[in-house]
Design a protein around this motif. Structure first.
Motif, PDB file in Angstrom:
ATOM      1  N   ILE A  96       0.145   8.847 -42.143  1.00 39.81           N
ATOM      2  CA  ILE A  96       0.799   8.172 -41.039  1.00 39.81           C
ATOM      3  C   ILE A  96       2.142   8.920 -40.948  1.00 39.81           C
ATOM      4  O   ILE A  96       2.549   9.446 -39.943  1.00 39.81           O
ATOM      5  N   ARG A  97       2.661   9.418 -42.235  1.00 38.22           N
ATOM      6  CA  ARG A  97       3.858  10.164 -42.114  1.00 38.22           C
ATOM      7  C   ARG A  97       3.660  11.766 -41.467  1.00 38.22           C
ATOM      8  O   ARG A  97       4.422  11.909 -40.795  1.00 38.22           O
ATOM      9  N   ARG A  98       2.598  12.155 -41.829  1.00 36.36           N
ATOM     10  CA  ARG A  98       2.258  13.612 -41.245  1.00 36.36           C
ATOM     11  C   ARG A  98       1.584  13.319 -39.820  1.00 36.36           C
ATOM     12  O   ARG A  98       2.127  14.181 -38.842  1.00 36.36           O
ATOM     13  N   LEU A  99       1.189  12.254 -39.075  1.00 31.20           N
ATOM     14  CA  LEU A  99       0.874  12.107 -37.875  1.00 31.20           C
ATOM     15  C   LEU A  99       2.308  11.802 -36.969  1.00 31.20           C
ATOM     16  O   LEU A  99       2.436  12.640 -36.005  1.00 31.20           O
ATOM     17  N   ALA A 100       3.161  10.904 -37.533  1.00 28.20           N
ATOM     18  CA  ALA A 100       4.406  10.752 -37.092  1.00 28.20           C
ATOM     19  C   ALA A 100       5.321  12.175 -36.938  1.00 28.20           C
ATOM     20  O   ALA A 100       5.748  12.446 -35.719  1.00 28.20           O
ATOM     21  N   LEU A 101       5.268  12.980 -37.810  1.00 30.43           N
ATOM     22  CA  LEU A 101       6.033  14.252 -37.789  1.00 30.43           C
ATOM     23  C   LEU A 101       5.407  15.272 -36.621  1.00 30.43           C
ATOM     24  O   LEU A 101       6.243  15.660 -35.783  1.00 30.43           O
TER      25      LEU A 101
ATOM     26  N   ILE B 281       7.405   4.939 -31.279  1.00 33.15           N
ATOM     27  CA  ILE B 281       6.005   4.947 -31.792  1.00 33.15           C
ATOM     28  C   ILE B 281       5.891   3.232 -31.855  1.00 33.15           C
ATOM     29  O   ILE B 281       6.813   2.539 -32.278  1.00 33.15           O
ATOM     30  N   ARG B 282       4.780   2.634 -31.113  1.00 33.30           N
ATOM     31  CA  ARG B 282       4.521   1.146 -31.240  1.00 33.30           C
ATOM     32  C   ARG B 282       3.451   1.185 -32.260  1.00 33.30           C
ATOM     33  O   ARG B 282       2.402   1.727 -32.240  1.00 33.30           O
ATOM     34  N   LEU B 283       3.842   0.287 -33.090  1.00 33.06           N
ATOM     35  CA  LEU B 283       2.632  -0.425 -34.217  1.00 33.06           C
ATOM     36  C   LEU B 283       2.014  -1.342 -33.719  1.00 33.06           C
ATOM     37  O   LEU B 283       2.723  -2.511 -33.321  1.00 33.06           O
TER      38      LEU B 283
ATOM     39  N   LYS C 237      10.496   5.335 -38.792  1.00 31.80           N
ATOM     40  CA  LYS C 237      12.124   5.297 -38.455  1.00 31.80           C
ATOM     41  C   LYS C 237      12.832   6.603 -38.896  1.00 31.80           C
ATOM     42  O   LYS C 237      13.653   6.947 -38.124  1.00 31.80           O
ATOM     43  N   SER C 238      12.206   6.861 -40.112  1.00 28.35           N
ATOM     44  CA  SER C 238      13.020   8.067 -40.696  1.00 28.35           C
ATOM     45  C   SER C 238      12.448   9.467 -40.301  1.00 28.35           C
ATOM     46  O   SER C 238      13.026  10.465 -40.773  1.00 28.35           O
ATOM     47  N   THR C 239      11.578   9.319 -39.341  1.00 28.96           N
ATOM     48  CA  THR C 239      10.810  10.748 -38.813  1.00 28.96           C
ATOM     49  C   THR C 239      11.789  11.245 -37.968  1.00 28.96           C
ATOM     50  O   THR C 239      12.348  10.635 -36.894  1.00 28.96           O
ATOM     51  N   LEU C 240      12.165  12.430 -37.986  1.00 29.50           N
ATOM     52  CA  LEU C 240      13.155  13.159 -37.194  1.00 29.50           C
ATOM     53  C   LEU C 240      12.690  13.197 -35.888  1.00 29.50           C
ATOM     54  O   LEU C 240      11.391  13.604 -35.562  1.00 29.50           O
ATOM     55  N   GLY C 241      13.449  12.771 -34.933  1.00 23.43           N
ATOM     56  CA  GLY C 241      12.923  12.912 -33.485  1.00 23.43           C
ATOM     57  C   GLY C 241      12.574  11.332 -32.880  1.00 23.43           C
ATOM     58  O   GLY C 241      12.631  11.213 -31.564  1.00 23.43           O
ATOM     59  N   ILE C 242      11.945  10.325 -33.913  1.00 25.57           N
ATOM     60  CA  ILE C 242      11.636   9.110 -33.241  1.00 25.57           C
ATOM     61  C   ILE C 242      12.891   8.357 -33.143  1.00 25.57           C
ATOM     62  O   ILE C 242      13.640   8.010 -33.900  1.00 25.57           O
ATOM     63  N   ASP C 243      13.132   8.124 -31.636  1.00 28.34           N
ATOM     64  CA  ASP C 243      14.433   7.088 -31.497  1.00 28.34           C
ATOM     65  C   ASP C 243      14.123   5.508 -31.670  1.00 28.34           C
ATOM     66  O   ASP C 243      15.088   4.830 -31.983  1.00 28.34           O
ATOM     67  N   LYS C 244      12.854   5.458 -31.302  1.00 25.75           N
ATOM     68  CA  LYS C 244      12.550   3.962 -31.146  1.00 25.75           C
ATOM     69  C   LYS C 244      11.225   3.484 -31.974  1.00 25.75           C
ATOM     70  O   LYS C 244      10.150   4.111 -31.680  1.00 25.75           O
ATOM     71  N   VAL C 245      11.237   2.550 -32.784  1.00 21.76           N
ATOM     72  CA  VAL C 245       9.985   2.029 -33.575  1.00 21.76           C
ATOM     73  C   VAL C 245       9.574   0.700 -33.069  1.00 21.76           C
ATOM     74  O   VAL C 245      10.560  -0.334 -33.181  1.00 21.76           O
TER      75      VAL C 245
ATOM     76  N   ASP D 118      -3.010  17.623 -45.144  1.00 23.51           N
ATOM     77  CA  ASP D 118      -1.910  18.367 -45.785  1.00 23.51           C
ATOM     78  C   ASP D 118      -0.601  18.431 -44.983  1.00 23.51           C
ATOM     79  O   ASP D 118      -0.574  17.878 -43.771  1.00 23.51           O
ATOM     80  N   ASP D 119       0.530  18.979 -45.428  1.00 19.73           N
ATOM     81  CA  ASP D 119       1.888  18.540 -44.923  1.00 19.73           C
ATOM     82  C   ASP D 119       2.173  19.619 -43.996  1.00 19.73           C
ATOM     83  O   ASP D 119       3.413  19.705 -43.314  1.00 19.73           O
ATOM     84  N   ASN D 120       1.425  20.523 -43.648  1.00 18.43           N
ATOM     85  CA  ASN D 120       1.534  21.680 -42.781  1.00 18.43           C
ATOM     86  C   ASN D 120       1.308  21.080 -41.262  1.00 18.43           C
ATOM     87  O   ASN D 120       0.188  20.811 -40.828  1.00 18.43           O
ATOM     88  N   PRO D 121       2.239  20.636 -40.455  1.00 20.27           N
ATOM     89  CA  PRO D 121       2.105  20.152 -39.180  1.00 20.27           C
ATOM     90  C   PRO D 121       1.400  20.820 -37.886  1.00 20.27           C
ATOM     91  O   PRO D 121       0.709  20.333 -36.936  1.00 20.27           O
TER      92      PRO D 121
END
Ligand code: SAM
Ligand code: SF4
Length: 323
Positions: A47-52, A62-64, A83-91, A284-287
């Protein structure tokens, strides 16, 4: 940026966390869950990689959703991570409200900006007939708790059903009179599993729209990451009333949403045969590879769904993808 062939920009991701649900809504999962295992659900690192990757491509909200997202024990961590993903204003979170009273404080502390709770009736008997759960009172208390905590945006979702709640507009209006909530009627959508139910219960949202206009409600302007609802306000009411009308003619023309299922499938539309696995790109962490894949994939998005032709793609019920 994620832009398709029709110049639609995708700034809103609907992310399903599970197909499982503890309710049996008559229009969705009348017999309860139909998947036997939760294997393969997106993990926190995925989820972290997807959000990034989505955020780097211009996603702001992002709506869960699910199934029922609050079934996930790590829901609070997922909220915090998005919420902590840079660029995401609204969860935002869409939930049946079962765990609202108990968990809404931790969700708010994790950074939840917006909460949608499904409430198909304000009559406890009708509510339990529709959802299979006798819990309306506790869910309404949970909503009050969310408002008291100061969650910036609280909405109610009500699927408009000809024989169950179409006559409840006066009760819903009394509910929003003094509460800063938006209540949105959603037109019942036909899915693979609810064909007969749809025939019996579907009602055009126009019926509600005409009543609102006659009573002096006025259409409000939409924001860039807002969903598909048309929202109406009235000077005598603190709350708003909205309509989500997927059967209206131009519903898809300003689509700003993409969907990822709990099994890591990208869905370009709610009603489509088109879905592609993102799993291998989330390891992996490369987006960059995921970003390139998404940019290419959106070019395949069709101009409109085919609901008018009674085609709902492979969607058996909305718990599969998250509505
Ligand atoms: N379990 C959560 C809930 O019910 O809020 C989230 C998932 S649910 C699939 C998301 C939304 O889709 C809910 O508001 C639900 O009422 C709505 N929904 C489900 N099936 C539908 C259908 N066939 N037509 C219209 N709305 C539907
Ligand atoms: Fe569960 Fe939501 Fe579907 Fe109702 S609408 S059965 S609460 S997923």
């Amino acid at each position: 940026m994620l832009i398709d062939r029709y110049a639609r920009r995708f700034t809103y991701l609907r992310l399903s966390l599970t197909e499982f649900c503890n309710f049996r809504c008559t229009y969705c999962l009348p017999d309860g869950n139909d998947c036997d295992s939760r294997a393969g659900e997106l993990t926190l690192p995925e989820i972290r990689r997807l959000a990034l990757a989505f955020a780097r491509l211009g996603t702001r909200k992002i709506r869960l959703t699910g199934g029922e997202p609050s079934i996930r024990r790590d829901l609070t961590d997922v909220i915090a991570l998005c919420k902590s993903t840079l660029g995401i204003d609204k969860v935002a979170l869409t939930t049946n409200g079962y765990q609202l009273q108990r968990r809404v404080r931790e969700w708010q502390q994790a950074g939840l900006d917006a909460l949608n709770v499904s409430v198909d009736s304000l009559d406890p008997h009708v509510f339990s007939r529709i959802t299979g759960v006798d819990r309306l009172h506790a869910i309404l208390q949970g909503i009050d708790h969310a408002l008291a905590l100061g969650i910036p945006q609280v909405k109610l979702n009500t699927v408009l059903l000809r024989q169950h709640n179409a006559d409840e507009l006066p009760a819903f209006l009394r509910y929003v009179k003094d509460k800063p909530v938006a209540l949105r009627f959603i037109e019942l959508m036909r899915t693979g599993d609810n064909v007969d139910y749809y025939q019996q219960q579907h009602l055009s949202g126009d019926v509600i729209r005409q009543q609102l206009l006659a009573d002096g409600w006025q259409l409000q302007l939409k924001g860039q990451t807002d969903g598909p609802a048309l929202e109406y306000a009235h000077p005598d009411y603190q709350g708003r009333v909205g309509l989500i009308m997927p059967y209206s003619n131009d519903f898809c023309s300003d689509c700003n949403r993409l969907r990822v299922s709990s099994q890591a499938q990208l869905f370009l539309c709610l009603f489509t045969e088109q879905h592609q696995s993102l799993r291998h790109l989330l390891q992996d962490d490369n987006p960059e590879p995921l970003m390139a894949f998404l940019q290419q994939a959106v070019l395949g998005k069709l101009a409109s769904h085919d609901l008018h032709e009674q085609r709902s793609g492979q969607t058996r019920h909305l718990a599969m993808i998250g509505g």
